[in-house]
Design a protein around this motif. Structure first.
Motif, PDB file in Angstrom:
ATOM      1  N   TRP A  13      -8.893-113.825  27.667  1.00 34.50           N
ATOM      2  CA  TRP A  13      -9.057-115.197  28.133  1.00 34.50           C
ATOM      3  C   TRP A  13      -9.188-115.244  29.643  1.00 34.50           C
ATOM      4  CZ3 TRP A  13      -4.802-117.094  24.408  1.00 34.50           C
ATOM      5  CH2 TRP A  13      -5.385-117.604  23.260  1.00 34.50           C
ATOM      6  N   ALA A  14      -8.400-114.458  30.340  1.00 42.29           N
ATOM      7  CA  ALA A  14      -8.473-114.440  31.810  1.00 42.29           C
ATOM      8  C   ALA A  14      -9.814-113.900  32.278  1.00 42.29           C
ATOM      9  CB  ALA A  14      -7.323-113.611  32.378  1.00 42.29           C
ATOM     10  N   CYS A  15     -10.349-112.886  31.583  1.00 44.01           N
ATOM     11  CA  CYS A  15     -11.645-112.307  31.979  1.00 44.01           C
ATOM     12  C   CYS A  15     -12.787-113.295  31.787  1.00 44.01           C
ATOM     13  CB  CYS A  15     -11.925-111.037  31.181  1.00 44.01           C
ATOM     14  SG  CYS A  15     -10.893-109.651  31.663  1.00 44.01           S
ATOM     15  N   TYR A  16     -12.743-114.056  30.703  1.00 41.60           N
ATOM     16  CA  TYR A  16     -13.828-114.992  30.416  1.00 41.60           C
ATOM     17  C   TYR A  16     -13.537-116.401  30.922  1.00 41.60           C
ATOM     18  CZ  TYR A  16     -16.363-111.661  27.562  1.00 41.60           C
ATOM     19  OH  TYR A  16     -17.070-110.579  27.131  1.00 41.60           O
ATOM     20  N   ASN A  17     -12.361-116.609  31.530  1.00 40.07           N
ATOM     21  CA  ASN A  17     -11.998-117.907  32.091  1.00 40.07           C
ATOM     22  C   ASN A  17     -12.087-119.015  31.037  1.00 40.07           C
ATOM     23  OD1 ASN A  17     -10.971-119.349  34.163  1.00 40.07           O
ATOM     24  ND2 ASN A  17     -12.907-119.624  35.253  1.00 40.07           N
ATOM     25  N   THR A  51     -10.913-107.359  17.362  1.00 41.70           N
ATOM     26  CA  THR A  51     -12.236-107.957  17.157  1.00 41.70           C
ATOM     27  C   THR A  51     -12.194-109.072  16.120  1.00 41.70           C
ATOM     28  OG1 THR A  51     -12.801-106.250  15.533  1.00 41.70           O
ATOM     29  CG2 THR A  51     -13.477-105.870  17.802  1.00 41.70           C
ATOM     30  N   THR A  52     -11.358-108.926  15.103  1.00 47.47           N
ATOM     31  CA  THR A  52     -11.219-109.982  14.093  1.00 47.47           C
ATOM     32  C   THR A  52     -10.650-111.250  14.698  1.00 47.47           C
ATOM     33  OG1 THR A  52     -10.824-108.295  12.410  1.00 47.47           O
ATOM     34  CG2 THR A  52     -10.166-110.538  11.876  1.00 47.47           C
ATOM     35  N   VAL A  53      -9.611-111.099  15.482  1.00 45.91           N
ATOM     36  CA  VAL A  53      -8.963-112.269  16.079  1.00 45.91           C
ATOM     37  C   VAL A  53      -9.837-112.883  17.169  1.00 45.91           C
ATOM     38  CG1 VAL A  53      -6.913-113.059  17.314  1.00 45.91           C
ATOM     39  CG2 VAL A  53      -6.689-111.413  15.467  1.00 45.91           C
ATOM     40  N   LEU A  54     -10.501-112.055  17.955  1.00 44.16           N
ATOM     41  CA  LEU A  54     -11.402-112.589  18.989  1.00 44.16           C
ATOM     42  C   LEU A  54     -12.513-113.427  18.380  1.00 44.16           C
ATOM     43  CD1 LEU A  54     -11.865-109.584  21.445  1.00 44.16           C
ATOM     44  CD2 LEU A  54     -10.663-111.708  21.887  1.00 44.16           C
ATOM     45  N   SER A  55     -13.083-112.944  17.302  1.00 43.71           N
ATOM     46  CA  SER A  55     -14.170-113.706  16.683  1.00 43.71           C
ATOM     47  C   SER A  55     -13.668-114.984  16.026  1.00 43.71           C
ATOM     48  CB  SER A  55     -14.920-112.839  15.665  1.00 43.71           C
ATOM     49  OG  SER A  55     -14.056-112.455  14.629  1.00 43.71           O
ATOM     50  N   SER A  56     -12.388-115.024  15.618  1.00 44.86           N
ATOM     51  CA  SER A  56     -11.871-116.238  14.979  1.00 44.86           C
ATOM     52  C   SER A  56     -11.688-117.383  15.973  1.00 44.86           C
ATOM     53  CB  SER A  56     -10.549-115.955  14.273  1.00 44.86           C
ATOM     54  OG  SER A  56      -9.514-115.760  15.205  1.00 44.86           O
ATOM     55  N   GLY A  58     -13.643-117.549  18.899  1.00 41.04           N
ATOM     56  CA  GLY A  58     -14.882-117.736  19.634  1.00 41.04           C
ATOM     57  C   GLY A  58     -14.982-116.998  20.953  1.00 41.04           C
ATOM     58  N   ILE A  59     -14.206-115.952  21.139  1.00 38.58           N
ATOM     59  CA  ILE A  59     -14.295-115.152  22.365  1.00 38.58           C
ATOM     60  C   ILE A  59     -15.261-114.001  22.100  1.00 38.58           C
ATOM     61  CG2 ILE A  59     -13.011-113.714  23.994  1.00 38.58           C
ATOM     62  CD1 ILE A  59     -10.560-115.382  23.329  1.00 38.58           C
ATOM     63  N   PRO A  60     -16.165-113.687  23.023  1.00 42.51           N
ATOM     64  CA  PRO A  60     -17.120-112.598  22.793  1.00 42.51           C
ATOM     65  C   PRO A  60     -16.418-111.267  22.523  1.00 42.51           C
ATOM     66  CG  PRO A  60     -17.738-113.874  24.722  1.00 42.51           C
ATOM     67  CD  PRO A  60     -16.413-114.381  24.285  1.00 42.51           C
ATOM     68  N   VAL A  61     -16.909-110.558  21.516  1.00 39.99           N
ATOM     69  CA  VAL A  61     -16.293-109.313  21.059  1.00 39.99           C
ATOM     70  C   VAL A  61     -16.681-108.140  21.962  1.00 39.99           C
ATOM     71  CG1 VAL A  61     -16.036-107.813  19.048  1.00 39.99           C
ATOM     72  CG2 VAL A  61     -16.336-110.241  18.729  1.00 39.99           C
ATOM     73  N   GLU A  62     -17.697-108.297  22.782  1.00 38.90           N
ATOM     74  CA  GLU A  62     -18.179-107.196  23.618  1.00 38.90           C
ATOM     75  C   GLU A  62     -17.114-106.692  24.590  1.00 38.90           C
ATOM     76  OE1 GLU A  62     -19.882-110.151  23.452  1.00 38.90           O
ATOM     77  OE2 GLU A  62     -21.347-109.490  21.970  1.00 38.90           O
ATOM     78  N   GLY A  63     -16.142-107.531  24.909  1.00 39.59           N
ATOM     79  CA  GLY A  63     -15.123-107.153  25.871  1.00 39.59           C
ATOM     80  C   GLY A  63     -14.081-106.185  25.345  1.00 39.59           C
ATOM     81  N   VAL A  64     -14.148-105.829  24.080  1.00 45.90           N
ATOM     82  CA  VAL A  64     -13.185-104.892  23.510  1.00 45.90           C
ATOM     83  C   VAL A  64     -13.302-103.529  24.195  1.00 45.90           C
ATOM     84  CG1 VAL A  64     -12.516-103.710  21.383  1.00 45.90           C
ATOM     85  CG2 VAL A  64     -13.090-106.115  21.328  1.00 45.90           C
TER      86      VAL A  64
END
Length: 103
Positions: A13-17, A51-56, A58-64
């Motif tokens: 969240w901090a990375c994507y603001n 990745t499952t939780v990020l996609s739930s 709406g945060i981009p998964v590429e940051g993993v």
């Protein structure tokens, strides 16, 4: 897994603001609980759960990829702690049943 997963989510969240809403927190609590039930004791499952939780929410998964290098070390530590904990419980149960433990 859930505690480490929540730290990684706050990092993302901090990375994507991204603004955190109560609905997002509820969705994360539900999806991380369901994901951690199926991935207990599996080394390296933290990234898949992330990745499952990020996609739930709406945060981009590429940051993993930012946490993939650190997760290898943390996954090894979690696996070691899991094995030691399981062995300790087995020893306590065996001792309570009257079996002698050999060293």
């Amino acid at each position: 897994h859930k505690f480490i997963l929540s730290y990684l989510l706050f990092f993302r969240w901090a990375c994507y603001n991204i603004l955190i809403t109560p609905e997002m927190l509820i969705a994360i609590a539900i999806s991380s609980t369901l994901a951690s039930i199926g991935a207990a004791g599996v080394p390296g499952a933290g990234l898949i759960m992330l990745t499952t939780v990020l996609s739930s929410v709406g945060i981009p998964v590429e940051g993993v990829a930012l946490v993939a290098g650190i997760d290898v070390i943390l996954s090894g530590i979690r696996s070691c702690l899991n094995v030691v904990g399981d062995a300790a419980v087995c020893a306590v149960v065996a001792s309570s049943e009257g079996e002698e433990l050999k060293q």
